[in-house]
Design a protein around this motif. Sequence first.
Motif, PDB file in Angstrom:
ATOM      1  N   LYS A   1      -2.328   9.318  -9.220  1.00  0.00           N
ATOM      2  CA  LYS A   1      -2.252   9.251  -7.765  1.00  0.00           C
ATOM      3  C   LYS A   1      -3.517   9.791  -7.100  1.00  0.00           C
ATOM      4  O   LYS A   1      -3.857   9.401  -5.984  1.00  0.00           O
ATOM      5  CB  LYS A   1      -1.040  10.044  -7.276  1.00  0.00           C
ATOM      6  CG  LYS A   1       0.292   9.384  -7.567  1.00  0.00           C
ATOM      7  CD  LYS A   1       1.430  10.229  -7.027  1.00  0.00           C
ATOM      8  CE  LYS A   1       2.782   9.564  -7.277  1.00  0.00           C
ATOM      9  NZ  LYS A   1       3.906  10.369  -6.736  1.00  0.00           N
TER      10      LYS A   1
ATOM     11  N   ALA B   1      -6.952   3.587  -6.133  1.00  0.00           N
ATOM     12  CA  ALA B   1      -6.287   2.469  -6.809  1.00  0.00           C
ATOM     13  C   ALA B   1      -7.152   1.207  -6.819  1.00  0.00           C
ATOM     14  O   ALA B   1      -7.060   0.393  -7.742  1.00  0.00           O
ATOM     15  CB  ALA B   1      -4.948   2.182  -6.130  1.00  0.00           C
TER      16      ALA B   1
ATOM     17  N   TYR C   1       6.577   3.634 -11.638  1.00  0.00           N
ATOM     18  CA  TYR C   1       5.644   4.116 -10.611  1.00  0.00           C
ATOM     19  C   TYR C   1       4.642   3.027 -10.225  1.00  0.00           C
ATOM     20  O   TYR C   1       4.372   2.802  -9.030  1.00  0.00           O
ATOM     21  CB  TYR C   1       4.902   5.361 -11.097  1.00  0.00           C
ATOM     22  CG  TYR C   1       3.689   5.665 -10.256  1.00  0.00           C
ATOM     23  CD1 TYR C   1       3.830   6.105  -8.937  1.00  0.00           C
ATOM     24  CD2 TYR C   1       2.399   5.466 -10.758  1.00  0.00           C
ATOM     25  CE1 TYR C   1       2.722   6.359  -8.152  1.00  0.00           C
ATOM     26  CE2 TYR C   1       1.297   5.715  -9.973  1.00  0.00           C
ATOM     27  CZ  TYR C   1       1.450   6.147  -8.668  1.00  0.00           C
ATOM     28  OH  TYR C   1       0.369   6.380  -7.880  1.00  0.00           O
TER      29      TYR C   1
ATOM     30  N   SER D   1       6.186   0.494  -8.048  1.00  0.00           N
ATOM     31  CA  SER D   1       6.539   1.000  -6.720  1.00  0.00           C
ATOM     32  C   SER D   1       5.384   0.906  -5.733  1.00  0.00           C
ATOM     33  O   SER D   1       5.590   0.987  -4.523  1.00  0.00           O
ATOM     34  CB  SER D   1       7.001   2.457  -6.814  1.00  0.00           C
ATOM     35  OG  SER D   1       5.932   3.305  -7.193  1.00  0.00           O
ATOM     36  N   THR D   2       4.165   0.745  -6.246  1.00  0.00           N
ATOM     37  CA  THR D   2       3.007   0.624  -5.358  1.00  0.00           C
ATOM     38  C   THR D   2       2.833  -0.791  -4.833  1.00  0.00           C
ATOM     39  O   THR D   2       1.969  -1.027  -3.978  1.00  0.00           O
ATOM     40  CB  THR D   2       1.722   1.040  -6.092  1.00  0.00           C
ATOM     41  OG1 THR D   2       1.505   0.162  -7.212  1.00  0.00           O
ATOM     42  CG2 THR D   2       1.832   2.484  -6.588  1.00  0.00           C
TER      43      THR D   2
ATOM     44  N   THR E   1      -3.434  -1.251  -1.903  1.00  0.00           N
ATOM     45  CA  THR E   1      -3.224   0.064  -2.527  1.00  0.00           C
ATOM     46  C   THR E   1      -2.411  -0.026  -3.810  1.00  0.00           C
ATOM     47  O   THR E   1      -2.073   1.011  -4.399  1.00  0.00           O
ATOM     48  CB  THR E   1      -2.496   0.987  -1.529  1.00  0.00           C
ATOM     49  OG1 THR E   1      -1.256   0.380  -1.139  1.00  0.00           O
ATOM     50  CG2 THR E   1      -3.356   1.247  -0.299  1.00  0.00           C
ATOM     51  N   SER E   2      -2.078  -1.244  -4.250  1.00  0.00           N
ATOM     52  CA  SER E   2      -1.291  -1.390  -5.473  1.00  0.00           C
ATOM     53  C   SER E   2      -2.121  -1.043  -6.692  1.00  0.00           C
ATOM     54  O   SER E   2      -3.338  -1.276  -6.742  1.00  0.00           O
ATOM     55  CB  SER E   2      -0.766  -2.827  -5.591  1.00  0.00           C
ATOM     56  OG  SER E   2       0.073  -3.151  -4.508  1.00  0.00           O
TER      57      SER E   2
END
Length: 290
Positions: free
Chosen positions: A222, A226, A249, A252-253, A266-267
């Motif tokens: 994190k 990204a 996780y 989820s992005t 931002t994935s």
Amino acid sequence: MSRKSSGPGVSFFAFQDIITAVVGIFILITLIMILELLEKVDAASRTPAGDAAAITRVIDQIRGDADAIEDELQQMRQRQKDENHSIAMSATTTEEELLKRIEEQQGRNEQLASQVAAVERQVEDAESRYQSERLAADAATREIEAKKRQVQTTLADFEARTEKLAGNDSPLYNDRLSDGRALVIVRLGEHPSRPARLSMREGDRKTSRAFIDIADLIKAIKQREARESHYMVLVAPGGAEDFQSLREYFDSTKGSSLFGSFNLPTSVRYGFDVIGGDADIQLLFELGQG
């Protein structure tokens, strides 16, 4: 008419001397004939009176001869005068022609000098172009030789890498993807030579960073940008559970819609592979290292 003389004129003194000598000879001949006539007159005066008529005829004949000689002398003087005038006119014409020819020759000489100067300038320009082209050719030759050596070095390195690649059975990855993202390698599960079960390393480095658990690994991910990374997850025996958490996780992005999920700026981009416990991957830059 005034004339501009650039050199000595033509001399006719020799010709005048010849004419004068000829006239003198004629005068001498005339004097000799007069003396002979005088002798004849003197001889006639000693003759008897009966020969007076013959003497008179002789005197008349002498006078006639003298008049003829005088006329001839007058004609000769006139011819000499005409010839002198003709010679003077010829000398003037000849001098003018000579001056004209000299001026024409000077003009031709100047024109020729100009042509020679033009040719010399052309030769100098040709020599200058030759020097420039030779310097350019030398520079091009040096550049070609440098590129040739570079190609030979590249070929030698390529051949060495090819030989090493031929004897390598582990997967090979590039340290950077075609879209510019840096490759980040994440290993989950047992490792044959390290006690850590979770590790991550940059695609251009050999050293890796170990993590206590999956939460610690996700926290480190994190903190990274990204958009600049692509994660390659290697799942070894014993790493399936951790991979499930990590995959949740990553997913989820992404964005979601009625048609499914899609990538956002931002994935997190990732891929994964299942490997054996004693297997590992190798990067291309590591081929040249022992």
